[in-house]
Design a protein around this motif. Structure first.
Motif, PDB file in Angstrom:
ATOM      1  N   GLN A   4       0.953  -1.254  -0.097  1.00  0.00           N
ATOM      2  CA  GLN A   4       0.093   0.071   0.014  1.00  0.00           C
ATOM      3  C   GLN A   4       0.725   1.434   0.044  1.00  0.00           C
ATOM      4  O   GLN A   4       0.550   2.286  -0.451  1.00  0.00           O
ATOM      5  N   ASN A   7       1.830   1.664  -3.592  1.00  0.00           N
ATOM      6  CA  ASN A   7       0.534   1.730  -4.691  1.00  0.00           C
ATOM      7  C   ASN A   7      -0.544   2.358  -3.649  1.00  0.00           C
ATOM      8  O   ASN A   7      -1.443   1.370  -3.074  1.00  0.00           O
ATOM      9  N   ASP A   9      -3.969   3.592  -1.972  1.00  0.00           N
ATOM     10  CA  ASP A   9      -5.351   3.217  -2.191  1.00  0.00           C
ATOM     11  C   ASP A   9      -5.449   1.798  -2.680  1.00  0.00           C
ATOM     12  O   ASP A   9      -6.629   1.506  -3.179  1.00  0.00           O
ATOM     13  N   THR A  10      -4.551   0.852  -2.508  1.00  0.00           N
ATOM     14  CA  THR A  10      -4.761  -0.338  -2.909  1.00  0.00           C
ATOM     15  C   THR A  10      -5.461  -1.174  -1.687  1.00  0.00           C
ATOM     16  O   THR A  10      -5.384  -1.041  -0.527  1.00  0.00           O
ATOM     17  N   THR A  11      -6.215  -2.135  -2.197  1.00  0.00           N
ATOM     18  CA  THR A  11      -7.431  -2.932  -1.426  1.00  0.00           C
ATOM     19  C   THR A  11      -6.534  -4.060  -1.001  1.00  0.00           C
ATOM     20  O   THR A  11      -6.326  -5.053  -1.686  1.00  0.00           O
ATOM     21  N   CYS A  35      -6.398  -6.121  -4.608  1.00  0.00           N
ATOM     22  CA  CYS A  35      -6.799  -5.240  -5.611  1.00  0.00           C
ATOM     23  C   CYS A  35      -5.987  -4.017  -5.796  1.00  0.00           C
ATOM     24  O   CYS A  35      -6.182  -3.081  -5.223  1.00  0.00           O
ATOM     25  N   LEU A  36      -5.037  -4.176  -6.652  1.00  0.00           N
ATOM     26  CA  LEU A  36      -3.909  -2.943  -6.855  1.00  0.00           C
ATOM     27  C   LEU A  36      -4.739  -1.790  -7.409  1.00  0.00           C
ATOM     28  O   LEU A  36      -5.396  -1.723  -8.316  1.00  0.00           O
ATOM     29  N   ASP A  37      -4.249  -0.571  -6.769  1.00  0.00           N
ATOM     30  CA  ASP A  37      -5.287   0.708  -7.308  1.00  0.00           C
ATOM     31  C   ASP A  37      -4.857   1.034  -8.726  1.00  0.00           C
ATOM     32  O   ASP A  37      -5.857   1.482  -9.318  1.00  0.00           O
ATOM     33  N   LYS A  40      -7.252  -1.048 -10.587  1.00  0.00           N
ATOM     34  CA  LYS A  40      -8.546  -0.524 -10.317  1.00  0.00           C
ATOM     35  C   LYS A  40      -8.870   0.641 -11.442  1.00  0.00           C
ATOM     36  O   LYS A  40      -9.915   0.736 -11.806  1.00  0.00           O
ATOM     37  N   LEU A  41      -8.084   1.806 -11.376  1.00  0.00           N
ATOM     38  CA  LEU A  41      -8.043   2.767 -12.087  1.00  0.00           C
ATOM     39  C   LEU A  41      -8.219   2.546 -13.648  1.00  0.00           C
ATOM     40  O   LEU A  41      -9.017   2.970 -14.405  1.00  0.00           O
ATOM     41  N   ASP A 104     -14.678  -2.270  -4.424  1.00  0.00           N
ATOM     42  CA  ASP A 104     -13.540  -1.751  -5.230  1.00  0.00           C
ATOM     43  C   ASP A 104     -14.203  -0.965  -6.356  1.00  0.00           C
ATOM     44  O   ASP A 104     -13.648  -0.082  -6.828  1.00  0.00           O
ATOM     45  N   TYR A 322      -1.516   4.119 -15.801  1.00  0.00           N
ATOM     46  CA  TYR A 322      -1.386   3.578 -14.427  1.00  0.00           C
ATOM     47  C   TYR A 322      -0.506   2.472 -14.190  1.00  0.00           C
ATOM     48  O   TYR A 322      -0.692   1.505 -14.750  1.00  0.00           O
TER      49      TYR A 322
END
Length: 424
Positions: A4, A7, A9-11, A35-37, A40-41, A104, A322
């Motif tokens: 985190q 990266n 905001d990684t969940t 779930c890598l941010d 996700k983006l 997410d 990203y």
């Protein structure tokens, strides 16, 4: 914590086994979701509301399953979104995985999202519970595989494909196979042989390197569309040359194709063949209408303008803008302030040598033996490349290589009665 920090905001969700003693300083690991941010983006930039779900076995010392959610990018390539390691593939683990995924992606219970799977154990009731309004597609290959046990032949296969393609969907995709998950499982099979933390690191490094590899391809691309969609549209244009177009005076055209007559509505961007609406790429009837409009001096751009924006080259580049950040080695990881210590899950060693390859069913074995209507050379007589003698290969050859033939000893050893070949 290290993941985190590299990266933001990684969940990351970690769940442990129930502990009857609340004062115990240890907890047994149960499952983890990541779930890598950047992914996700990037997935949101793709603009394709479809995800493939699948599970694969861990092949190392720890038992469990790797659960993955894989989307599609603008070039019809796989776009991994989230992954998890769970104790088993059941309703409870899939429900937990989908609940994390829903948070997410900021989805609601009534979200019109599309999922495709191989009908894994527990996944169907889990999807009905978490996403009751979502569209759930089944991989057509697995349906056909099950169907072949009772109904064989090209006629049944053609009927199945006709039923699968004669429909519309919510997502801008005509995907009928869950190949994106199968490709990811094949790429990460080496990582699934490692312990849990090493397996997670293998997955993260693969995702980091994959973004770089796709960017190298993007730098060589030109044009409004991605390379794969450009190829698909070029094939559609060839078929559109065989169509006859008639205009009725408004936004509708009547198009006579090789397989029937259809109506194209350019204002609504639909065709009664449903392919344009289903895939987001103009069908041959729509392309023929586009050419007819241009020939009659109507205000219309090229057929590429009628392609859904999710297939544009700019959209593809935005999804991979990203980057997954690198992290330090374990010696530099920060110390967690959590008062409990995670211990590995309980493991019972099975008797015998662990199996690495996936077990294939009888239908897959038969399909592998037959290629383009001809039987393969599997289970046939092999010829040694060293001595040119049938009955063994070069690895088990005990003679010396000769030019244009073999020694008399080798011929006598293999050709006398076939017994020596069996022994070898």
């Amino acid at each position: 914590m290290e993941l985190q920090s590299a990266n933001p905001d990684t969940t990351v969700h970690i769940e442990v086994e129930p502990e009857p003693n609340p004062d115990s300083p240890t907890r047994v690991f149960k499952r983890i979701y990541i779930c890598l941010d950047p992914l996700k983006l990037g997935f949101k930039e793709c603009g394709r509301d479809i995800l493939g779900l699948d599970g694969a076995f861990l092949k190392g010392s720890q038992q469990g399953q790797v659960l993955v959610a894989v989307g599609l990018d603008s070039n019809n390539g796989l776009y991994p979104l989230a992954y998890a390691i769970a104790e088993a593939e059941n309703k409870d683990s899939w429900t937990w995985f989908l609940e994390c995924l829903k948070d997410d992606l900021a989805l609601q219970n009534n979200s019109r999202f599309t999922f495709i799977s191989d009908r894994q154990k527990g996944l169907i009731p889990a999807l009905e519970k978490v996403f009751p309004a979502a569209e759930h597609r089944f991989c057509l290959r697995h349906i056909h595989q099950n169907m072949k046990l009772k109904w064989r032949g090209k006629g049944f296969k053609d009927c199945l494909w006709a039923c699968a393609t004669a429909r519309t969907g919510w997502a801008q995709s005509d995907v009928l196979l869950n190949n994106m998950c199968e490709v990811l499982n094949a790429k990460t099979v080496e990582g699934r042989e490692k312990p849990i933390i090493s397996c997670l690191e293998f997955l993260r490094e693969y995702l980091m390197k994959r973004i770089v590899n796709v960017m190298k391809v993007q730098h060589q691309c030109k044009g409004p569309l991605t390379p794969k969609i450009t190829e698909i549209l070029d094939e559609i244009k060839k078929a559109a040359a065989q169509c006859t177009v008639k205009w009725c005076g408004d936004s509708r055209w009547q198009v006579q194709g090789t397989l029937g007559q259809y109506v194209v509505n350019v204002e609504q961007k639909v065709c009664t063949c449903r392919r344009w609406e289903f895939s987001g790429i103009p069908c041959k009837h729509a392309v023929a209408v586009n050419w007819d409009m241009a020939a009659h001096k109507q205000q219309v751009g090229p057929p590429e303008d009628w392609v859904h924006p999710c297939y544009y080259l700019d959209t593809w580049k935005k999804a991979y803008a990203y980057k997954v950040g690198p992290i330090n080695g374990p010696k530099l990881w920060p110390i967690s302030l959590v008062p409990t210590t995670l211990t590995p899950p309980l493991h019972h060693k099975q008797a015998g040598r662990p199996k690495k390859k996936r077990r294939r069913d009888q239908v897959e074995i038969e399909d592998a033996m037959e290629k383009k209507g001809k039987l393969t050379k599997k289970d046939g007589t092999v010829t040694c490349k060293k001595c040119n003698v049938k009955g063994h290969n070069s690895r088990s050859c005990k003679g010396k290589a000769t030019e244009g033939g073999s020694t008399n000893d080798e011929v006598a050893a293999v050709g006398s009665a076939g017994g020596s070949a069996a022994e070898e």
